[in-house]
Design a protein around this motif. Structure first.
Motif, short mmCIF file in Angstrom:
data_model
loop_
_atom_site.label_atom_id
_atom_site.label_comp_id
_atom_site.label_asym_id
_atom_site.label_seq_id
_atom_site.Cartn_x
_atom_site.Cartn_y
_atom_site.Cartn_z
N THR A 163 0.82 -1.21 0.00
CA THR A 163 0.00 0.00 0.00
C THR A 163 0.86 1.26 0.00
O THR A 163 1.79 1.37 0.80
N LYS A 176 -0.19 7.51 -0.62
CA LYS A 176 -1.02 8.43 -1.40
C LYS A 176 -2.30 7.75 -1.90
O LYS A 176 -3.26 8.42 -2.26
N GLU A 177 -2.28 6.42 -1.93
CA GLU A 177 -3.46 5.70 -2.43
C GLU A 177 -4.37 5.21 -1.29
O GLU A 177 -5.37 4.54 -1.53
N ASP A 219 -8.10 5.84 -1.41
CA ASP A 219 -8.91 5.06 -2.35
C ASP A 219 -9.12 3.63 -1.89
O ASP A 219 -9.94 2.91 -2.46
N SER A 220 -8.35 3.20 -0.90
CA SER A 220 -8.43 1.79 -0.52
C SER A 220 -9.61 1.56 0.41
O SER A 220 -9.93 2.40 1.27
#
Lengths: 370, 299
Positions: free
Chosen positions: A185, A188-189, A192-193
């Motif tokens: 992971t 920065k994402e 969205d997770s």
């Protein structure tokens, strides 16, 4: 009676030597910056801004520290047992390669299995590569310095020259891209997770320039585990005993060969985790040149941390900051290679200043006699 | 069959000399340092800096021989770091060697930008003269390396100085008792290894080519170290090992195998070194008395 006091004093000496070395290395760096006809103040300001100037830079400093903390640990643990592991570079490559292959080869695994599997592949590959050197030392009496140097080069031939050439699907010098399910992971994402977005603060990471990923957390955990192992378990006590006095330890019933093999296995596992993290979190494939000398810089990291697992975190942060800030310095017109020079100088000074400890010990012994 | 013929072809064997030259020079350098008791894993970095210094000297003076001089001086400067820090400050020699290698790779790229304003490859500079034998170029330094092998052998095994250095490496305390200044000889030996590793670098940049390329030593310092170990710290045997490794490099470059990937051939020296150190070859070859005539009644 005064053992707490003694411990504190020795910690103070260690920290003092490290801080002094960094300071002197930065001062020497001034000389090299002057050669470029730029102002050292501007250069160091850029270095500082690049490393700590804003939230994104700070997180990217953590990102660059991650592999260095791990290779630093890979040096520090065997060093505690009197072994010099020059092989973190090769262990890192083997780990990164194994993770990269596991990351793209399994196409239909759920992430909850695939990611741990890919990381494990890297950890095991690194451990075995170092364990080989440990076994050669324990059973065949092959000096670990020489064998790890040789294993580094063999690893380059196996993974980069041969492995990538065999597996690559484009002109890019890399193994095929890993599956989504094997990705570590990225901060920065997180927003969205499905899992991480439940945390309240994840929006602050939603900046495409932030490259930090979960391996940083794993590196911290690894450091804490190694600290616990080294200082709170009997196995760790044996490691340190062998490092301080191999003959005495053997006489006291500690199996030195076991220590050699175990410290190398664990050191290699950590370096392998570093490689796996770079593959699964940073590059999303095993790439030629992604080792970037981390194995060797790790030696400096381990030394500046005085071979203490927690010290390796600070050493890794320092060198990560130098690497991250070096880019900003490059923009300011000063070659970023200054950073490598400063890192090498840190090694020279830390290694040289150990003599202070010898003097202090001699003085103590004299006082004890009188 | 074709591959086999190619393996013993004259051009291939001759070009092994070319590839072996830096290995021979650096391995001899390593012998100087290690015979005196200082482990020198900085050969790689010293060689790299020597390669840069040679190009700098050649570019600044227009005379490649000055480049050779620069390379030797540059090698001595780098070796002096190892000598001072490991002898005066008694620091860990391995750690310092690694530091020097990092230092060399940083500072050569740095100086490349200062002096030539480029990051990767220096401009072309005048190179050392060479002589072609059967179409294969031999730089002057190849001949120098071949001459140095017997010279270094003679030095170590037939002169007082060589004996002193060897005794220091074997038993410094005993040497000290005999009035030998251990540290001074160690210092000189380490500097000498800098001269030789610097020469090896000069071969890479202005002997075998005419430019400096970043990281151009590409692990040759470590192969030289391997050759020295494989050659059991003996100049002539190390020469043999360097030739073998040079041959392996020539094969990797020139011969296409159907059955071994050429990428893996370059790893042969490293594998051989480990195998030799583990005793798989030397311990299993020849009983202890081989080579000794049997004389009845002799003990």
């Amino acid at each position: 009676m005064n053992s707490k006091m003694e411990n504190f004093k020795s910690l103070l000496t260690d920290v003092g030597i490290s801080v002094l070395s960094i300071t002197v290395a930065l001062l020497f760096g001034v000389f090299f910056i002057l050669l470029t006809e730029e102002s050292p103040a501007t250069a160091y300001e850029a270095l500082y801004f690049g490393a700590f100037g804003n939230f994104r830079n700070i997180l990217n400093t953590l990102w660059r520290s991650t592999p260095l903390i791990l290779t630093g640990l890979a040096f520090a643990l065997p060093y505690r047992a009197g072994l010099i592991n020059i092989g973190a570079e090769g262990q890192f490559l083997m780990g990164g390669f194994a993770a990269g292959v596991a990351g793209y080869y399994f196409t239909s695994l759920p992430a909850i299995i695939h990611l741990p599997l890919a990381i494990l592949a890297g950890v095991v590959a690194g451990a075995l590569w170092a364990g080989l050197a440990g076994w050669l030392k324990a059973k065949m009496e092959v000096n670990e310095v020489i064998s790890t140097i040789m294993l580094n080069h063999i690893a380059v031939a196996l993974t980069i020259n041969y492995g990538i050439n065999k597996l690559r699907t484009s002109t890019r010098m890399a193994t095929p891209q890993i599956m989504e399910s094997a990705k570590l992971t990225r901060f920065k994402e997180m927003a969205d997770s499905a899992f991480w977005s439940k945390l309240p603060f994840v929006e602050v990471f939603a900046d495409p320039g932030i490259r930090l990923h979960m391996n940083f957390v794993l590196a911290l955990i690894a450091a804490v585990i190694l600290w616990y192992l080294l200082f709170k378990t009997s196995l760790g006590y044996e490691f340190r005993a062998v490092g301080l006095n191999p003959d005495g330890a053997e006489y006291g019933g500690i199996n030195a060969n076991k220590t050699i093999i175990w410290t190398m296995l664990i050191g290699g596992a950590v370096a392998g985790l570093g490689g796996a993290g770079e593959t699964l979190g940073t590059h999303l494939s095993f790439m030629a040149g992604m080792d970037a000398g981390f194995g060797f810089t790790g030696i400096a990291v381990g030394l500046i941390g005085q071979s203490h697992p927690i010290g390796a975190i600070f050493g890794g942060l320092l060198f990560g900051a130098l690497n991250q800030g070096g880019l900003e310095m490059q923009f300011a017109g000063v070659p970023s290679e200054i950073v490598n020079i400063i890192q090498a100088l840190v090694i020279f000074f830390v290694a040289s200043l150990q003599i202070i400890k010898i003097f202090m010990k001699n003085r103590r012994e004299k006082e004890g006699v009188e | 069959m074709d591959t086999l013929l190619e393996l013993i072809s004259l051009p291939l064997i001759l070009s092994s000399f070319r590839f072996a030259t830096p290995l021979i020079l650096a391995a001899l350098g390593g012998i100087f340092s290690e015979k005196s008791g200082v482990i020198n894993i900085a050969l790689e970095g010293i060689m790299l800096f020597g390669a840069f210094a040679a190009v700098l000297g050649s570019a600044q003076t227009g005379n490649p021989w000055m480049g050779v001089l620069y390379a030797m001086v540059g090698g001595v400067l780098f070796a002096a770091i190892l000598a001072i820090v490991s002898i005066v400050f008694r620091a860990d020699q391995i750690v310092i060697g690694t530091g020097i290698n990092i230092f060399a790779s940083g500072i050569t790229i740095f100086l490349l930008q200062i002096f030539f304003n480029v990051k990767g490859t220096s401009p072309l500079v005048p190179r050392l003269p060479f002589m072609r034998i059967f179409g294969v170029r031999f730089s002057v330094l190849t001949y120098v390396s071949l001459i140095l092998v017997p010279v270094v052998y003679y030095f170590f095994y037939k002169t007082h100085w060589g004996l002193r250095i060897r005794s220091i490496g074997e038993h410094p305390a005993a040497a000290d008792t005999l009035g030998i200044n251990v540290n001074r000889w160690r210092f000189l030996s380490v500097l000498m290894s800098g001269v030789l590793a610097g020469l090896a670098g000069a071969h890479l940049s202005i002997g075998d080519g005419s430019a400096f390329v970043r990281e151009m030593s590409a692990g040759r310092g470590f192969i030289a170290l391997a050759a020295m170990i494989f050659g059991k710290w003996h100049p002539v045997k190390a020469f043999g090992a360097a030739m073998l490794f040079g041959y392996a490099e020539a094969v990797a470059v020139r011969v296409d195998f159907a059955f071994i990937p050429s990428e893996l051939i370059s790893a042969i020296p490293y594998v051989v070194t480990i195998v030799v150190l583990a005793g798989f070859i030397s311990k299993s070859v020849g009983p202890a008395a081989s080579g000794e005539a049997y004389v009845k009644g002799d003990r």
